[in-house]
Design a protein around this motif. Structure first.
Motif, PDB file in Angstrom:
ATOM      1  N   ALA A  37      28.677  10.072 101.257  1.00 28.57           N
ATOM      2  CA  ALA A  37      28.724  10.635  99.906  1.00 28.57           C
ATOM      3  C   ALA A  37      28.601   9.487  98.923  1.00 28.57           C
ATOM      4  N   ALA A  38      28.029   9.782  97.766  1.00 33.74           N
ATOM      5  CA  ALA A  38      27.899   8.804  96.686  1.00 33.74           C
ATOM      6  C   ALA A  38      28.460   9.434  95.419  1.00 33.74           C
ATOM      7  N   ARG A  39      29.670   9.019  95.047  1.00 39.35           N
ATOM      8  CA  ARG A  39      30.351   9.555  93.880  1.00 39.35           C
ATOM      9  C   ARG A  39      31.279   8.493  93.316  1.00 39.35           C
ATOM     10  N   SER A  40      31.668   8.689  92.060  1.00 37.42           N
ATOM     11  CA  SER A  40      32.657   7.819  91.423  1.00 37.42           C
ATOM     12  C   SER A  40      32.276   6.350  91.533  1.00 37.42           C
ATOM     13  N   ALA A  41      30.972   6.058  91.396  1.00 38.86           N
ATOM     14  CA  ALA A  41      30.434   4.700  91.455  1.00 38.86           C
ATOM     15  C   ALA A  41      30.627   4.056  92.826  1.00 38.86           C
ATOM     16  N   LEU A  42      30.812   4.882  93.850  1.00 38.25           N
ATOM     17  CA  LEU A  42      31.009   4.392  95.209  1.00 38.25           C
ATOM     18  C   LEU A  42      30.031   5.059  96.159  1.00 38.25           C
ATOM     19  N   VAL A  43      29.697   4.346  97.229  1.00 41.88           N
ATOM     20  CA  VAL A  43      29.039   4.923  98.403  1.00 41.88           C
ATOM     21  C   VAL A  43      30.044   4.832  99.542  1.00 41.88           C
ATOM     22  N   LEU A  91      13.319   7.988 100.711  1.00 37.59           N
ATOM     23  CA  LEU A  91      14.508   8.553 100.088  1.00 37.59           C
ATOM     24  C   LEU A  91      14.592   8.189  98.612  1.00 37.59           C
ATOM     25  N   SER A  92      14.238   6.971  98.279  1.00 36.35           N
ATOM     26  CA  SER A  92      14.287   6.539  96.875  1.00 36.35           C
ATOM     27  C   SER A  92      13.315   7.339  96.016  1.00 36.35           C
ATOM     28  N   ALA A  93      12.179   7.707  96.603  1.00 34.12           N
ATOM     29  CA  ALA A  93      11.198   8.481  95.859  1.00 34.12           C
ATOM     30  C   ALA A  93      11.661   9.920  95.646  1.00 34.12           C
ATOM     31  N   SER A  94      12.310  10.503  96.652  1.00 33.23           N
ATOM     32  CA  SER A  94      12.717  11.907  96.558  1.00 33.23           C
ATOM     33  C   SER A  94      14.100  12.095  95.955  1.00 33.23           C
ATOM     34  N   HIS A  95      14.988  11.101  96.098  1.00 35.29           N
ATOM     35  CA  HIS A  95      16.356  11.190  95.575  1.00 35.29           C
ATOM     36  C   HIS A  95      16.707   9.847  94.906  1.00 35.29           C
ATOM     37  N   PRO A  96      16.214   9.624  93.702  1.00 33.38           N
ATOM     38  CA  PRO A  96      16.386   8.311  93.070  1.00 33.38           C
ATOM     39  C   PRO A  96      17.796   8.015  92.577  1.00 33.38           C
ATOM     40  N   GLY A  97      18.717   8.948  92.658  1.00 34.72           N
ATOM     41  CA  GLY A  97      20.043   8.737  92.099  1.00 34.72           C
ATOM     42  C   GLY A  97      21.008   7.958  92.970  1.00 34.72           C
ATOM     43  N   VAL A  98      20.595   7.559  94.175  1.00 38.57           N
ATOM     44  CA  VAL A  98      21.479   6.855  95.105  1.00 38.57           C
ATOM     45  C   VAL A  98      20.870   5.505  95.453  1.00 38.57           C
ATOM     46  N   HIS A  99      21.693   4.481  95.581  1.00 41.24           N
ATOM     47  CA  HIS A  99      21.218   3.174  96.034  1.00 41.24           C
ATOM     48  C   HIS A  99      21.198   3.203  97.571  1.00 41.24           C
ATOM     49  N   TRP A 100      20.052   3.569  98.111  1.00 42.33           N
ATOM     50  CA  TRP A 100      19.936   3.821  99.547  1.00 42.33           C
ATOM     51  C   TRP A 100      20.093   2.556 100.374  1.00 42.33           C
ATOM     52  N   ASP A 101      19.728   1.398  99.817  1.00 43.22           N
ATOM     53  CA  ASP A 101      19.931   0.163 100.575  1.00 43.22           C
ATOM     54  C   ASP A 101      21.415  -0.086 100.819  1.00 43.22           C
ATOM     55  N   ARG A 102      22.228   0.178  99.795  1.00 44.86           N
ATOM     56  CA  ARG A 102      23.678   0.003  99.953  1.00 44.86           C
ATOM     57  C   ARG A 102      24.236   1.042 100.926  1.00 44.86           C
ATOM     58  N   LEU A 103      23.714   2.251 100.881  1.00 47.22           N
ATOM     59  CA  LEU A 103      24.166   3.292 101.799  1.00 47.22           C
ATOM     60  C   LEU A 103      23.846   2.925 103.244  1.00 47.22           C
ATOM     61  N   LEU A 104      22.664   2.393 103.482  1.00 50.62           N
ATOM     62  CA  LEU A 104      22.307   1.957 104.831  1.00 50.62           C
ATOM     63  C   LEU A 104      23.278   0.891 105.326  1.00 50.62           C
ATOM     64  N   PHE A 105      23.563  -0.089 104.465  1.00 46.47           N
ATOM     65  CA  PHE A 105      24.508  -1.142 104.835  1.00 46.47           C
ATOM     66  C   PHE A 105      25.872  -0.547 105.176  1.00 46.47           C
ATOM     67  N   SER A 106      26.346   0.391 104.345  1.00 48.66           N
ATOM     68  CA  SER A 106      27.648   1.005 104.585  1.00 48.66           C
ATOM     69  C   SER A 106      27.662   1.782 105.899  1.00 48.66           C
ATOM     70  N   ALA A 107      26.581   2.517 106.177  1.00 46.71           N
ATOM     71  CA  ALA A 107      26.514   3.263 107.431  1.00 46.71           C
ATOM     72  C   ALA A 107      26.606   2.330 108.633  1.00 46.71           C
ATOM     73  N   LYS A 108      25.935   1.185 108.561  1.00 49.06           N
ATOM     74  CA  LYS A 108      25.995   0.238 109.678  1.00 49.06           C
ATOM     75  C   LYS A 108      27.400  -0.357 109.819  1.00 49.06           C
ATOM     76  N   GLU A 109      28.085  -0.557 108.695  1.00 47.62           N
ATOM     77  CA  GLU A 109      29.463  -1.041 108.762  1.00 47.62           C
ATOM     78  C   GLU A 109      30.360  -0.011 109.449  1.00 47.62           C
ATOM     79  N   SER A 110      30.209   1.267 109.100  1.00 45.49           N
ATOM     80  CA  SER A 110      31.011   2.302 109.745  1.00 45.49           C
ATOM     81  C   SER A 110      30.715   2.386 111.236  1.00 45.49           C
ATOM     82  N   VAL A 111      29.457   2.241 111.592  1.00 47.62           N
ATOM     83  CA  VAL A 111      29.079   2.249 113.003  1.00 47.62           C
ATOM     84  C   VAL A 111      29.750   1.098 113.742  1.00 47.62           C
ATOM     85  N   PHE A 112      29.714  -0.104 113.150  1.00 47.58           N
ATOM     86  CA  PHE A 112      30.347  -1.252 113.810  1.00 47.58           C
ATOM     87  C   PHE A 112      31.839  -1.016 113.985  1.00 47.58           C
TER      88      PHE A 112
END
Length: 245
Positions: free
Chosen positions: A211-217, A136-157
């Protein structure tokens, strides 16, 4: 921002910045104020502001203001018949609620759109997930994917715990992320442990949106109420997505 990730039936409220923190703190119920009496000022401000959002959202369901006291792991105790979730990070708070007759589970999370601290990714991810993040970082470098993964796991929990009353380790849910636009998309969580919701419904997987906008994930998981809980996010209409940017 957060409501765009949730079905139309869910009431969501959010607030940016720090305005209104003093008024929010003054409006806390006594039992809420007691819960954060020993917390640092930043924590007390976030605690108060997110409860303003939550009570506003509850009001849209026709419910009066009530105390929202944190329980185990800080999860708020919602009124009978309500499913909800809260999140806060620097400069942002949000809450989402829905009737339990329509929604079985709900989880939202917001994080700063910046890299995770050193060493955290290895602690919260599986090898397959780290390989996905590299792609994902190679194809879409504009997002911090590690932070997004962490956030997704938080929502799942946050969706999992109220349904099962059981902890869920970071290694017990495998996340697959899809980028459907440069800064928005969906994710799928395959549960690697057995979970059973009230009524005996089995939990196999969760679907979510990001979504990743306004300096937030921001991420959200929604499970529709029904005889089988496992992939409810796609079963109900969503609001139209905001323009990317």
């Amino acid at each position: 921002m957060i409501e765009r990730l949730l079905p139309q039936r869910v009431c969501a409220e959010e607030s940016f910045g720090e305005d209104g923190a003093d008024a929010a703190a003054a409006a806390l119920f006594p039992e809420e104020a007691e819960a954060v009496a020993r917390a640092v000022p930043k924590r007390r401000r976030e605690f108060a502001r997110v409860r303003v959002c939550a009570r506003t959202a509850l009001g849209r369901l026709g419910l009066p203001p009530v105390p929202l006291v944190p329980g185990h792991r800080g999860a708020p105790r919602w009124p009978e018949g309500v499913v909800g979730s809260m999140t806060h990070c620097a400069g942002y708070v949000a809450a989402a609620v829905a009737p339990s007759t329509e929604t079985a589970g709900l989880g939202i999370d917001a994080e700063p759109d910046e890299p995770l601290p050193a060493g955290v990714l290895e602690a919260v991810s599986l090898p397959e997930e780290r390989e996905l993040l590299r792609s994902l970082s190679a194809s879409h470098p504009g997002v911090h994917w590690d932070r997004l993964l962490f956030s997704a796991k938080e929502s799942v929990f946050k969706a999992w715990y109220p349904l099962t009353s059981r902890e869920l380790d970071f290694s017990e849910a495998e996340i697959t992320i899809a980028a459907e636009a440069p800064r928005e998309g969906t994710f799928h969580a395959r549960l690697l442990v057995e979970g059973t919701a009230p009524g005996g419904r089995r939990l196999r997987s969760f679907d979510g949106r990001w979504a990743a906008r306004s300096a937030l994930v921001v991420t959200a998981v929604h499970l529709a109420a029904g005889p089988e809980t496992g992939a409810g996010a796609s079963e109900v209409p969503y609001r139209r997505a905001e323009p990317a940017g």
